[in-house]
Design an enzyme around this catalytic site. Structure first.
Site, PDB file in Angstrom:
ATOM      1  N   GLU A  44       0.860  -1.178   0.000  1.00 38.95           N
ATOM      2  CA  GLU A  44       0.000   0.000   0.000  1.00 38.95           C
ATOM      3  C   GLU A  44       0.898   1.229   0.000  1.00 38.95           C
ATOM      4  OE1 GLU A  44      -3.697   2.078   2.451  1.00 38.95           O
ATOM      5  OE2 GLU A  44      -2.254   0.836   3.542  1.00 38.95           O
ATOM      6  N   GLU A  69       4.850   4.446   3.795  1.00 42.01           N
ATOM      7  CA  GLU A  69       4.417   5.773   4.232  1.00 42.01           C
ATOM      8  C   GLU A  69       5.647   6.663   4.311  1.00 42.01           C
ATOM      9  OE1 GLU A  69       3.037   9.077   5.081  1.00 42.01           O
ATOM     10  OE2 GLU A  69       1.516   7.504   4.818  1.00 42.01           O
ATOM     11  N   ASP A  96      10.191   6.871  -0.617  1.00 40.39           N
ATOM     12  CA  ASP A  96       9.474   7.608  -1.653  1.00 40.39           C
ATOM     13  C   ASP A  96       9.002   6.628  -2.722  1.00 40.39           C
ATOM     14  OD1 ASP A  96       8.744   9.285  -3.840  1.00 40.39           O
ATOM     15  OD2 ASP A  96      10.075  10.851  -3.094  1.00 40.39           O
ATOM     16  N   ASP A 118      -3.048  11.946  -1.850  1.00 36.06           N
ATOM     17  CA  ASP A 118      -3.117  13.403  -1.981  1.00 36.06           C
ATOM     18  C   ASP A 118      -3.557  13.739  -3.409  1.00 36.06           C
ATOM     19  OD1 ASP A 118      -2.595  16.173  -2.223  1.00 36.06           O
ATOM     20  OD2 ASP A 118      -0.973  16.047  -0.749  1.00 36.06           O
ATOM     21  N   LYS A 122      -3.906  21.241  -8.101  1.00 37.42           N
ATOM     22  CA  LYS A 122      -3.406  22.217  -9.066  1.00 37.42           C
ATOM     23  C   LYS A 122      -2.764  21.509 -10.254  1.00 37.42           C
ATOM     24  CE  LYS A 122      -2.683  25.841  -5.616  1.00 37.42           C
ATOM     25  NZ  LYS A 122      -1.717  26.758  -4.961  1.00 37.42           N
ATOM     26  N   ASP A 154     -12.031   9.815  -1.961  1.00 38.43           N
ATOM     27  CA  ASP A 154     -13.260  10.590  -1.796  1.00 38.43           C
ATOM     28  C   ASP A 154     -13.291  11.750  -2.791  1.00 38.43           C
ATOM     29  OD1 ASP A 154     -11.037  11.798  -0.191  1.00 38.43           O
ATOM     30  OD2 ASP A 154     -12.525  13.398  -0.009  1.00 38.43           O
ATOM     31  N   THR A 191     -10.492   2.779   5.423  1.00 42.14           N
ATOM     32  CA  THR A 191      -9.365   3.557   5.932  1.00 42.14           C
ATOM     33  C   THR A 191      -9.896   4.594   6.917  1.00 42.14           C
ATOM     34  OG1 THR A 191      -9.411   5.413   4.381  1.00 42.14           O
ATOM     35  CG2 THR A 191      -8.368   3.372   3.606  1.00 42.14           C
ATOM     36  N   GLU A 192      -8.979   5.267   7.598  1.00 47.19           N
ATOM     37  CA  GLU A 192      -9.387   6.336   8.509  1.00 47.19           C
ATOM     38  C   GLU A 192     -10.143   7.438   7.762  1.00 47.19           C
ATOM     39  OE1 GLU A 192      -5.421   4.700  10.139  1.00 47.19           O
ATOM     40  OE2 GLU A 192      -6.264   5.190   8.187  1.00 47.19           O
ATOM     41  N   GLU A 194     -11.669   7.158   4.906  1.00 49.14           N
ATOM     42  CA  GLU A 194     -12.912   6.606   4.368  1.00 49.14           C
ATOM     43  C   GLU A 194     -14.041   6.700   5.389  1.00 49.14           C
ATOM     44  OE1 GLU A 194     -14.388   2.430   2.244  1.00 49.14           O
ATOM     45  OE2 GLU A 194     -12.269   2.766   2.735  1.00 49.14           O
TER      46      GLU A 194
END
Length: 215
Positions: A44, A69, A96, A118, A122, A154, A191-192, A194
Protein backbone atom coordinates in the site's frame (compact mmCIF):
# COMPACT_ATOMS: atom_id res chain seq x y z
CA UNK A 1 -3.14 18.15 6.52
CA UNK A 2 -0.44 19.54 8.78
CA UNK A 3 1.86 16.84 10.14
CA UNK A 4 2.79 16.86 13.77
CA UNK A 5 6.53 16.42 14.19
CA UNK A 6 7.56 13.51 16.37
CA UNK A 7 11.32 13.75 16.96
CA UNK A 8 11.37 10.37 18.70
CA UNK A 9 9.73 8.49 15.81
CA UNK A 10 12.87 7.58 13.84
CA UNK A 11 14.75 6.11 16.79
CA UNK A 12 11.67 4.25 17.99
CA UNK A 13 11.02 2.65 14.59
CA UNK A 14 14.63 1.70 14.04
CA UNK A 15 14.52 -0.25 17.31
CA UNK A 16 11.67 -2.39 15.95
CA UNK A 17 13.74 -4.38 13.46
CA UNK A 18 11.12 -7.13 13.17
CA UNK A 19 8.62 -4.60 11.80
CA UNK A 20 10.43 -1.58 10.36
CA UNK A 21 12.85 -2.12 7.48
CA UNK A 22 15.62 0.49 7.46
CA UNK A 23 17.40 -0.68 4.29
CA UNK A 24 14.79 -2.18 1.95
CA UNK A 25 17.18 -2.04 -0.99
CA UNK A 26 19.04 -4.94 0.63
CA UNK A 27 15.91 -7.09 0.35
CA UNK A 28 15.22 -6.42 -3.33
CA UNK A 29 14.35 -9.76 -4.87
CA UNK A 30 14.40 -11.47 -1.47
CA UNK A 31 11.26 -10.33 0.33
CA UNK A 32 10.10 -13.93 0.63
CA UNK A 33 13.16 -14.55 2.80
CA UNK A 34 12.24 -11.62 5.04
CA UNK A 35 8.74 -13.01 5.56
CA UNK A 36 9.88 -16.62 5.70
CA UNK A 37 7.43 -17.76 3.02
CA UNK A 38 6.50 -17.28 -0.63
CA UNK A 39 3.01 -15.91 -0.07
CA UNK A 40 1.71 -13.17 -2.40
CA UNK A 41 3.06 -9.70 -1.65
CA UNK A 42 0.72 -6.69 -1.59
CA UNK A 43 1.90 -3.13 -0.95
CA UNK A 44 0.00 0.00 0.00
CA UNK A 45 1.52 3.30 -1.10
CA UNK A 46 0.55 5.99 1.39
CA UNK A 47 -0.58 3.88 4.32
CA UNK A 48 -1.27 6.70 6.76
CA UNK A 49 -1.76 5.33 10.25
CA UNK A 50 -2.32 1.83 8.92
CA UNK A 51 -5.98 1.05 9.54
CA UNK A 52 -6.48 -0.37 6.04
CA UNK A 53 -3.34 -2.44 5.69
CA UNK A 54 -3.53 -3.86 9.21
CA UNK A 55 -7.16 -4.78 8.63
CA UNK A 56 -6.22 -6.48 5.38
CA UNK A 57 -3.35 -8.34 7.01
CA UNK A 58 -5.67 -9.67 9.69
CA UNK A 59 -8.25 -10.65 7.09
CA UNK A 60 -5.65 -12.32 4.86
CA UNK A 61 -2.95 -14.03 6.98
CA UNK A 62 -1.79 -15.93 3.89
CA UNK A 63 -0.70 -12.71 2.17
CA UNK A 64 2.35 -10.58 2.99
CA UNK A 65 1.81 -6.82 3.24
CA UNK A 66 4.16 -3.86 3.13
CA UNK A 67 2.98 -0.46 4.35
CA UNK A 68 4.75 2.38 2.57
CA UNK A 69 4.42 5.77 4.23
CA UNK A 70 6.83 8.59 3.42
CA UNK A 71 6.46 10.47 6.69
CA UNK A 72 8.05 8.97 9.79
CA UNK A 73 5.71 10.92 12.07
CA UNK A 74 2.79 9.06 10.48
CA UNK A 75 4.39 5.65 9.88
CA UNK A 76 5.34 5.38 13.54
CA UNK A 77 1.66 4.86 14.35
CA UNK A 78 1.67 1.67 12.26
CA UNK A 79 4.82 0.43 13.96
CA UNK A 80 3.36 1.11 17.40
CA UNK A 81 0.25 -0.87 16.55
CA UNK A 82 2.36 -3.78 15.33
CA UNK A 83 4.38 -3.73 18.54
CA UNK A 84 1.17 -3.85 20.56
CA UNK A 85 -0.45 -6.49 18.33
CA UNK A 86 2.21 -8.40 16.38
CA UNK A 87 1.33 -9.43 12.83
CA UNK A 88 4.05 -11.50 11.17
CA UNK A 89 2.80 -10.72 7.66
CA UNK A 90 3.34 -6.94 7.82
CA UNK A 91 6.42 -4.75 7.37
CA UNK A 92 6.74 -0.96 7.25
CA UNK A 93 8.88 1.25 4.99
CA UNK A 94 9.38 5.02 4.97
CA UNK A 95 10.45 5.52 1.36
CA UNK A 96 9.47 7.61 -1.65
CA UNK A 97 7.18 5.80 -4.10
CA UNK A 98 9.29 7.15 -6.96
CA UNK A 99 12.01 4.70 -5.93
CA UNK A 100 10.01 1.48 -5.64
CA UNK A 101 12.12 -0.15 -8.34
CA UNK A 102 15.10 0.18 -5.99
CA UNK A 103 13.36 -2.04 -3.44
CA UNK A 104 11.44 -4.60 -5.50
CA UNK A 105 12.36 -6.79 -8.45
CA UNK A 106 10.16 -7.06 -11.53
CA UNK A 107 7.12 -9.15 -10.66
CA UNK A 108 7.96 -9.32 -6.96
CA UNK A 109 4.86 -7.35 -5.90
CA UNK A 110 1.49 -8.92 -6.67
CA UNK A 111 -0.81 -5.95 -6.04
CA UNK A 112 -0.60 -2.22 -5.33
CA UNK A 113 -3.14 -0.36 -3.17
CA UNK A 114 -3.61 3.41 -3.43
CA UNK A 115 -6.02 4.72 -0.83
CA UNK A 116 -7.03 8.37 -0.40
CA UNK A 117 -3.86 9.68 -2.00
CA UNK A 118 -3.12 13.40 -1.98
CA UNK A 119 -5.14 14.78 -4.95
CA UNK A 120 -2.67 17.58 -5.74
CA UNK A 121 -5.52 19.56 -7.35
CA UNK A 122 -3.41 22.22 -9.07
CA UNK A 123 -2.58 21.37 -12.67
CA UNK A 124 1.08 22.25 -12.22
CA UNK A 125 1.31 19.54 -9.55
CA UNK A 126 -0.16 16.75 -11.70
CA UNK A 127 3.18 14.92 -11.83
CA UNK A 128 2.99 14.44 -8.06
CA UNK A 129 -0.26 12.47 -8.23
CA UNK A 130 0.29 8.78 -7.51
CA UNK A 131 -1.63 7.87 -10.67
CA UNK A 132 0.47 10.06 -12.97
CA UNK A 133 2.02 8.10 -15.84
CA UNK A 134 5.52 7.96 -14.35
CA UNK A 135 4.15 6.40 -11.17
CA UNK A 136 2.11 3.94 -13.23
CA UNK A 137 5.30 2.92 -15.02
CA UNK A 138 6.96 2.36 -11.64
CA UNK A 139 4.14 0.12 -10.43
CA UNK A 140 4.15 -1.78 -13.71
CA UNK A 141 7.88 -2.41 -13.31
CA UNK A 142 7.45 -4.24 -9.98
CA UNK A 143 4.17 -6.04 -10.71
CA UNK A 144 3.74 -9.25 -12.71
CA UNK A 145 2.13 -9.18 -16.15
CA UNK A 146 -1.51 -8.13 -15.79
CA UNK A 147 -0.69 -6.72 -12.35
CA UNK A 148 -3.42 -4.91 -10.43
CA UNK A 149 -3.90 -1.53 -8.80
CA UNK A 150 -6.76 -1.11 -6.33
CA UNK A 151 -7.67 2.54 -5.79
CA UNK A 152 -10.03 4.38 -3.42
CA UNK A 153 -10.65 8.09 -2.90
CA UNK A 154 -13.26 10.59 -1.80
CA UNK A 155 -12.03 13.10 -4.38
CA UNK A 156 -14.02 12.92 -7.61
CA UNK A 157 -11.51 15.07 -9.47
CA UNK A 158 -8.66 12.70 -8.62
CA UNK A 159 -10.83 9.71 -9.46
CA UNK A 160 -11.70 11.04 -12.91
CA UNK A 161 -8.09 12.04 -13.52
CA UNK A 162 -6.91 8.56 -12.50
CA UNK A 163 -9.41 6.81 -14.77
CA UNK A 164 -8.16 8.90 -17.67
CA UNK A 165 -4.48 8.50 -16.79
CA UNK A 166 -4.74 4.73 -16.44
CA UNK A 167 -6.80 4.39 -19.60
CA UNK A 168 -4.30 6.45 -21.59
CA UNK A 169 -1.51 4.30 -20.18
CA UNK A 170 -3.24 1.25 -21.64
CA UNK A 171 -4.76 -0.21 -18.50
CA UNK A 172 -8.27 -1.63 -18.31
CA UNK A 173 -10.76 -1.67 -15.47
CA UNK A 174 -12.33 -4.72 -13.89
CA UNK A 175 -14.35 -2.77 -11.35
CA UNK A 176 -15.53 0.83 -10.98
CA UNK A 177 -17.74 2.14 -8.18
CA UNK A 178 -18.99 5.71 -7.89
CA UNK A 179 -20.42 5.15 -4.41
CA UNK A 180 -18.78 2.18 -2.75
CA UNK A 181 -20.84 2.23 0.42
CA UNK A 182 -24.23 1.99 -1.31
CA UNK A 183 -23.58 -1.72 -1.72
CA UNK A 184 -20.48 -2.06 0.40
CA UNK A 185 -18.73 -5.43 0.05
CA UNK A 186 -18.62 -7.38 3.31
CA UNK A 187 -14.85 -7.68 3.06
CA UNK A 188 -14.21 -3.96 2.47
CA UNK A 189 -11.65 -2.59 4.90
CA UNK A 190 -12.21 1.11 5.53
CA UNK A 191 -9.36 3.56 5.93
CA UNK A 192 -9.39 6.34 8.51
CA UNK A 193 -10.26 8.88 5.82
CA UNK A 194 -12.91 6.61 4.37
CA UNK A 195 -14.76 6.45 7.68
CA UNK A 196 -14.51 10.20 8.14
CA UNK A 197 -15.77 11.20 4.70
CA UNK A 198 -18.45 8.52 4.59
CA UNK A 199 -19.85 9.80 7.89
CA UNK A 200 -20.20 13.21 6.22
CA UNK A 201 -22.21 11.68 3.39
CA UNK A 202 -19.38 11.90 0.88
CA UNK A 203 -19.43 9.11 -1.75
CA UNK A 204 -16.36 6.89 -1.89
CA UNK A 205 -14.98 6.13 -5.34
CA UNK A 206 -13.20 2.86 -6.02
CA UNK A 207 -11.71 1.01 -8.95
CA UNK A 208 -9.58 -1.98 -9.81
CA UNK A 209 -7.28 -1.47 -12.78
CA UNK A 210 -5.10 -3.98 -14.60
CA UNK A 211 -2.01 -3.50 -16.75
CA UNK A 212 -2.25 -4.98 -20.22
CA UNK A 213 0.51 -7.55 -20.76
CA UNK A 214 3.12 -6.29 -23.19
CA UNK A 215 4.46 -8.67 -25.82
Amino acid sequence: MRLRHKPWAKEYMEAQEHVFIQHPEQLKGNWSTEFGNDHPLFIEVGSGKGQFILGMAKQHPDVNFIAIELFESVAVSIVQKLVETPMPNVRVLTVDAKRLVDYFEAGEVDRVYLNFSDPWPKTRHAKRRLTYKTFLATYEAILPKAGEIHFKTDNRGLFEYSLQSMSQYGMFFTEISLDLHVNEPEDNIRTEYEERFSALGQPIYRMEAVFRPKN
